[in-house]
Structure formats: C-alpha cells, structure tokens
Design an enzyme around this catalytic site. Sequence first.
Site, PDB file in Angstrom:
ATOM      1  N   GLY A   1       9.519  -1.902  11.624  1.00 40.42           N
ATOM      2  CA  GLY A   1       8.723  -0.722  11.980  1.00 40.42           C
ATOM      3  C   GLY A   1       9.583   0.457  12.386  1.00 40.42           C
ATOM      4  O   GLY A   1       9.323   1.601  12.004  1.00 40.42           O
TER       5      GLY A   1
ATOM      6  N   GLY B   1      11.900  -6.017   7.946  1.00 38.04           N
ATOM      7  CA  GLY B   1      10.642  -6.544   7.405  1.00 38.04           C
ATOM      8  C   GLY B   1      10.802  -7.602   6.334  1.00 38.04           C
ATOM      9  O   GLY B   1      11.746  -8.397   6.352  1.00 38.04           O
TER      10      GLY B   1
ATOM     11  N   LYS C   1       0.787  -1.232   0.000  1.00 39.40           N
ATOM     12  CA  LYS C   1       0.000   0.000   0.000  1.00 39.40           C
ATOM     13  C   LYS C   1       0.821   1.286   0.000  1.00 39.40           C
ATOM     14  O   LYS C   1       1.820   1.386   0.706  1.00 39.40           O
ATOM     15  CB  LYS C   1      -0.912   0.014   1.233  1.00 39.40           C
ATOM     16  CG  LYS C   1      -1.935  -1.108   1.250  1.00 39.40           C
ATOM     17  CD  LYS C   1      -2.707  -1.074   2.562  1.00 39.40           C
ATOM     18  CE  LYS C   1      -3.806  -2.128   2.569  1.00 39.40           C
ATOM     19  NZ  LYS C   1      -4.555  -2.095   3.840  1.00 39.40           N
TER      20      LYS C   1
END
Length: 402
Positions: A382, A359, A210
């Site tokens: 994060g 990640g 996204k």
Amino acid sequence: MNYNQKKTLNDIKVNGKTVLVRVDFNVPLKDGVITDDNRIQAALPTIKHLVKNGAKIVLFSHLSRIKSEEDKATKSLAPVAKRLAEVLEQTVKFVPQTRGIELETAIKSLQAGEVLLFENTRFEDVKDGEVVKAESKNAPELGKYWASLGDVFVNDAFGTAHRAHASNVGISENIEESALGFLVQSEIEMLGKGIDTPERPFVAILGGAKVSDKIGVIDHLLTKVDKILVGGGMTYTFMKALGHEIGSSLLEEDKVELAKTYLEKANGKIILPVDSACASTFADVEPTFCGLDVPAGLMGLDIGPKTIELFQKELAGAKTVVWNGPMGVSEFENFKAGTVAVCESAAKLENAFTLIGGGDSAAAAIKLGFRDDFSWISTGGGASLQYMEGKALPGIEAISNK
C-alpha cells in the site's frame, strides 16, 4: 517527493535513551506458528544498531486487523517475541499489554541494550467488545500516551507509512525527536531511485484486477515512464475502451471512458495485451487462447503467449523497471504463465534497476525464487503504491527533519 531531509538513525544519539520503535511484525501465523519471518528479519539491522549503541529498546507493531475481542485470542505478538529472541540471539521481554502499569514498569526497568516488545497495537481498536479504532484512526490521547513512554521515536514500519495511525503519526507529533529506521530509509531511497530519478529506458509493468486501484499510479507514471505494460484483470476495461469484445472478463463499466482518456493521453506509451489465456469459468482449468477479442462465454484470466513475447521485447534493454500487480490469476497453476514470464524477464535484465512495489508481485517473485535477482522488493504494498501515485506518506512526513 523528497524525504532526504528526514532524520535517520545515523542522525540521532540513542545511548542510554528509551527508544520507541514502530516495526512491521505483521507476519503470517498458522495455529500460532509463524510461517514466514521475513518481516522480523527485515527489522534486525535497526534493532541491532540500537542494541550496539546502548539504547533501551521498546518495539511495537500491529498484527492483522482486530475487529472483535475474539480476534485478540489469535492475534497476539507473543509468538513474534519468541522468534525475535531466536534471530536476535538475546532475550526479548514480552509485555501482553498496550498500556498500563505493567508496561510502564517494564519499560522503566530496561537496561541499555535490552529489548522489549509490547502487544499488538491494534488491540486498541476494540475496547470491551466495542470497535473504537483508537490505533487505526489515530486517537490523540493514544499517540500522546505511547509517546510518553520514551525519549525518541524511530519509524521502521514502511508497511503502514501510508496511514496516519496513533503508532506512527500520533507518536511523532508528541515526541521531541524522531527518525527513520534503516528499512524505511532504504525503501525511500530505492523507490526514489526507481520512480523519481530513473535511468532510461524506464518501463513500468502494471497488473492486478481493477483500473480503479491503479488510476493514481497510471496518472503519475505517464509523466515519467517510456512505456507502461498493462496486464491482469484491468486489461479488459482498456480493451473495452478500444471497442474489443471481452466476453465475461472482468470489467469496470464506469471506468471505460477514463481508460479511453488514458489511452489518448498516453500517446502510445501504454502497451496492452494482444492475446489472453481464457476459461469459461473462474477456475483452474486448461486455458483456451484468444486473440484481441474474447468470445462470449469466455473470460480472460492471464496474458497469452503472444503478449508474453511482446512484453519481453518491450522489456529488453530497459534500464529501470518498476512492477506492481500480477499479469493474471497467478494463484491458478494454469494462469500463472504471464506473471512468471514477466518476473523472469525483469529479473534477468542486465545492468538494470528493477523494483517490485510489494503486494502480490513481491509474493510471486519470492515464491518463484527470484528474491535476489531484483534490485529491490518493497515490504509495503500500500505504501509503495501510494508513493508511485506521487502522494505523501503520513508516517514519514511526521518524522523530524535534520
């Protein structure tokens, strides 16, 4: 951000002191067995330094999320204590409590150079079956209590540095002296080198599903990079913004106007795919290759061969590369080619500083065998993402200055 003024292990005296160390032992467990001990290994330099310098060492970490009493049965740090003792080659005392007389007594009886690990800090998020989030919402009394157990606090858990938890910020605010561990110190130095003081040409590779997940990163990096290569599901929101057909590809309709704004602002810095590997359903099937437009009934699941060629050309000669996010559905055998190619291209660059922001990209690089070919692979997805956005990291902000 400049965290060079924060105290590190080399700035504090630990001999004879009880040192509370927040580590990141959030390791994958299957049937009570650790399947990857990388995070345990990453904490060893800090732990060994404290052992060598005569500290009484109290380690603590979270392990996954705790949402019920049932979770506690499968998410104990007991297997971690066992593995840590093996790699540290010394006894590690495990206390299956997060507070109370048993823990306090065990800490008081520690001798110089001894190591104790106490239970999963997130067990404090559920009390008597009720979700209270004392640890993850930084309950003041909890941070104060944990701080009372030691003399000095060391934060070596970069994976939670972007959160204000009782086990990092809560303790820092209630203890006289705190410092960064070697792992967090390295993370800050490497992220700073890659993002704040890059050698040029500086190319960022951004993937993932996204645009909304990467808004802050795009915003911040556009002021710093020479090029941003965009892949993954977020591609199609940008393609829609340019008026292309995207079939049934992933789309954030409410972010199309924002994507247009970024493309205008980028002034040619954002490089988008020119083709896609597509399928009619979200499944690991033989791909159909599409050009700039994805026909109705198909969805883009990876960058195509022409884009791989384009991205390789854009990466050639780069002196700094920062990568965050896969180029496609890399867990599908038929749609991992883009991620593999980008990984190989970045890994093989000569005389370049190459950084992966944790990640999925980090997991992909390690799985493909390129761990040692990158300058730095972050341990905190994060936290590194937040750093890339130019935002402060509360877990580091709270540490004592030199």
